[in-house]
Write an enzyme that holds these catalytic residues in place. Structure first.
Site, PDB file in Angstrom:
ATOM      1  N   ASP A   1      19.062  37.332  47.374  1.00 41.89           N
ATOM      2  CA  ASP A   1      20.135  37.310  46.373  1.00 41.89           C
ATOM      3  C   ASP A   1      19.457  37.059  45.032  1.00 41.89           C
ATOM      4  O   ASP A   1      18.989  35.953  44.751  1.00 41.89           O
ATOM      5  CB  ASP A   1      21.164  36.219  46.681  1.00 41.89           C
ATOM      6  CG  ASP A   1      22.440  36.412  45.879  1.00 41.89           C
ATOM      7  OD1 ASP A   1      22.378  37.083  44.829  1.00 41.89           O
ATOM      8  OD2 ASP A   1      23.491  35.900  46.300  1.00 41.89           O
TER       9      ASP A   1
ATOM     10  N   ILE B   1      20.519  36.831  41.962  1.00 40.45           N
ATOM     11  CA  ILE B   1      21.176  35.719  41.250  1.00 40.45           C
ATOM     12  C   ILE B   1      22.367  35.309  42.109  1.00 40.45           C
ATOM     13  O   ILE B   1      23.298  36.100  42.306  1.00 40.45           O
ATOM     14  CB  ILE B   1      21.704  36.116  39.840  1.00 40.45           C
ATOM     15  CG1 ILE B   1      20.556  36.566  38.927  1.00 40.45           C
ATOM     16  CG2 ILE B   1      22.441  34.921  39.211  1.00 40.45           C
ATOM     17  CD1 ILE B   1      20.996  36.950  37.501  1.00 40.45           C
ATOM     18  N   ASP B   2      22.338  34.116  42.646  1.00 38.92           N
ATOM     19  CA  ASP B   2      23.524  33.605  43.319  1.00 38.92           C
ATOM     20  C   ASP B   2      24.243  32.716  42.306  1.00 38.92           C
ATOM     21  O   ASP B   2      23.658  31.775  41.770  1.00 38.92           O
ATOM     22  CB  ASP B   2      23.161  32.812  44.581  1.00 38.92           C
ATOM     23  CG  ASP B   2      24.420  32.406  45.331  1.00 38.92           C
ATOM     24  OD1 ASP B   2      25.212  33.297  45.680  1.00 38.92           O
ATOM     25  OD2 ASP B   2      24.633  31.193  45.528  1.00 38.92           O
TER      26      ASP B   2
ATOM     27  N   ASP C   1      23.892  35.395  50.584  1.00 41.74           N
ATOM     28  CA  ASP C   1      24.365  34.125  50.034  1.00 41.74           C
ATOM     29  C   ASP C   1      23.824  32.949  50.842  1.00 41.74           C
ATOM     30  O   ASP C   1      23.565  31.873  50.296  1.00 41.74           O
ATOM     31  CB  ASP C   1      25.904  34.032  50.084  1.00 41.74           C
ATOM     32  CG  ASP C   1      26.601  35.135  49.307  1.00 41.74           C
ATOM     33  OD1 ASP C   1      26.212  35.388  48.169  1.00 41.74           O
ATOM     34  OD2 ASP C   1      27.567  35.726  49.858  1.00 41.74           O
TER      35      ASP C   1
ATOM     36  N   THR D   1      26.485  34.556  39.951  1.00 41.08           N
ATOM     37  CA  THR D   1      26.452  35.494  38.816  1.00 41.08           C
ATOM     38  C   THR D   1      27.550  35.204  37.792  1.00 41.08           C
ATOM     39  O   THR D   1      27.321  35.331  36.584  1.00 41.08           O
ATOM     40  CB  THR D   1      26.563  36.942  39.330  1.00 41.08           C
ATOM     41  OG1 THR D   1      25.389  37.220  40.076  1.00 41.08           O
ATOM     42  CG2 THR D   1      26.666  37.948  38.202  1.00 41.08           C
TER      43      THR D   1
ATOM     44  N   GLU E   1      21.207  42.065  47.710  1.00 40.02           N
ATOM     45  CA  GLU E   1      22.606  42.278  47.310  1.00 40.02           C
ATOM     46  C   GLU E   1      22.822  43.548  46.507  1.00 40.02           C
ATOM     47  O   GLU E   1      23.750  44.302  46.792  1.00 40.02           O
ATOM     48  CB  GLU E   1      23.129  41.083  46.508  1.00 40.02           C
ATOM     49  CG  GLU E   1      24.573  41.347  46.077  1.00 40.02           C
ATOM     50  CD  GLU E   1      25.302  40.158  45.529  1.00 40.02           C
ATOM     51  OE1 GLU E   1      24.680  39.132  45.227  1.00 40.02           O
ATOM     52  OE2 GLU E   1      26.541  40.273  45.403  1.00 40.02           O
TER      53      GLU E   1
HETATM   54  C1  IPD Z   1      28.894  34.321  45.175  1.00 37.91           C
HETATM   55  C2  IPD Z   1      28.641  32.834  45.119  1.00 37.91           C
HETATM   56  C3  IPD Z   1      29.940  32.069  45.267  1.00 37.91           C
HETATM   57  C4  IPD Z   1      30.677  32.465  46.523  1.00 37.91           C
HETATM   58  C5  IPD Z   1      30.901  33.964  46.582  1.00 37.91           C
HETATM   59  C6  IPD Z   1      29.559  34.692  46.464  1.00 37.91           C
HETATM   60  P1  IPD Z   1      27.260  35.932  43.760  1.00 37.91           P
HETATM   61  O1  IPD Z   1      27.672  35.039  45.074  1.00 37.91           O
HETATM   62  O2  IPD Z   1      27.751  32.426  46.121  1.00 37.91           O
HETATM   63  O3  IPD Z   1      29.718  30.676  45.340  1.00 37.91           O
HETATM   64  O4  IPD Z   1      31.919  31.798  46.530  1.00 37.91           O
HETATM   65  O5  IPD Z   1      31.494  34.265  47.826  1.00 37.91           O
HETATM   66  O6  IPD Z   1      29.788  36.080  46.486  1.00 37.91           O
HETATM   67  O7  IPD Z   1      28.245  37.060  43.682  1.00 37.91           O
HETATM   68  O8  IPD Z   1      27.312  35.034  42.594  1.00 37.91           O
HETATM   69  O9  IPD Z   1      25.893  36.385  44.137  1.00 37.91           O
HETATM   70 CA    CA Z   2      25.574  35.433  46.207  1.00 39.28          CA
HETATM   71 CA    CA Z   3      24.241  37.715  43.616  1.00 37.29          CA
END
Ligand code: IPD
Ligand code: CA
Ligand code: CA
Length: 260
Positions: free
Chosen positions: A80, A82-83, A208, A85, A64
């Protein structure tokens, strides 16, 4: 060897998350007012890359924050760091590291690790899915009306027919519980573990969903795009379910359900 590298890479990223969590770290904005990236995202990514590169210096990486590290390898790591964030930045322990490994365009391994609640999800193509080394399976619910669902919303709102709020409203008005965790990788893993019966989202990126999709499929679930057709992580739409409510949820998302 690939599996052990994947596990060590996820652990390395998770250790970085733990180090920064609830401490002080810099936070900046990407496009969209609340699309955040923290110092910890970059540090987690760096730690993950170090593990992958030590074992497989010639593998392709898509991540990412760093983007694509292109090689001509038939292996691609989709990371990813940190998913979730926004959750992380607010001290909410609903966030994880997510790493998928593709071979010749097919996802063969996936790992999602949330160190704050001690949950390590793993799947290998053809060998099932595990949570902390114990086999998991999707739920048995066969009706959307009796389901517990989860979804997410994009950082920049999509104003279009069957938009995220249209679909959400259709379900909520019918009394269907729909949760919003803020981590798509966790949403998928919790479908795989049978906690949720289904998940849909309008705009995901490959990082994701890469690992979580394999984890759902190997736990006996089904994943598709919004037409109900074959899922690709390189397009935005996703519907992931226990399989039994899949066609019905596809109909709800497309406003084709007779009762919802
Ligand atoms: C997000 C998370 C979130 C989703 C967003 C993503 P991030 O990833 O997965 O649940 O609704 O579309 O972008 O930005 O925290 O890596
Ligand atoms: Ca993510
Ligand atoms: Ca992320």
């Amino acid at each position: 060897m690939l599996k052990s590298t994947l596990i060590r890479a996820a652990e390395a990223g998770a250790a970085v998350m733990q180090h920064y969590f609830q401490g002080s770290f810099t936070i900046s904005n990407k496009e969209g007012i609340n699309n955040l990236v923290t110092e910890a995202d970059h540090a987690s990514e760096k730690a993950i890359f170090e593990v992958i590169r030590r074992d497989y210096p010639d593998h392709f990486i898509l991540s990412e924050e760093a983007g694509e590290i292109v090689t001509d390898s038939n292996f691609k790591w989709i990371v990813d760091p940190i998913d979730g964030t926004v959750n992380f930045a607010h001290g909410l322990p609903l966030c994880c590291v997510s790493i998928g490994v593709e071979q010749d365009g097919e996802m063969i391994l996936g790992a999602v690790y949330n160190p704050f609640i001690g949950e390590f999800f793993f799947a290998q193509k053809g060998y099932g899915s595990t949570l902390n080394d114990k086999k998991i399976a999707v739920s048995n619910e066969s009706s959307v009306l009796k389901s517990c669902l989860v979804t997410g919303f994009p950082y920049s709102y999509l104003d279009q027919p069957n938009s995220p709020l249209d679909v959400f409203s259709r379900l909520i008005r019918s009394g269907v519980p729909v949760r919003r965790l803020g981590s798509a990788a966790m949403d998928l893993c919790w479908v795989a573990a049978g906690r949720f019966d289904g998940f849909y989202e309008h705009k995901l990126q490959a990082w994701d969903s890469a690992a979580g999709v394999l984890i759902v499929e190997e736990a006996g679930g089904r994943v598709s795009d919004f037409t109900g057709g074959r899922y690709s992580p390189y397009q935005p739409h996703i519907i992931a379910t226990n399989g039994k409510i899949h066609d019905e949820l596809v109909a709800v998302v497309n406003d084709k359900h007779p009762g919802l």
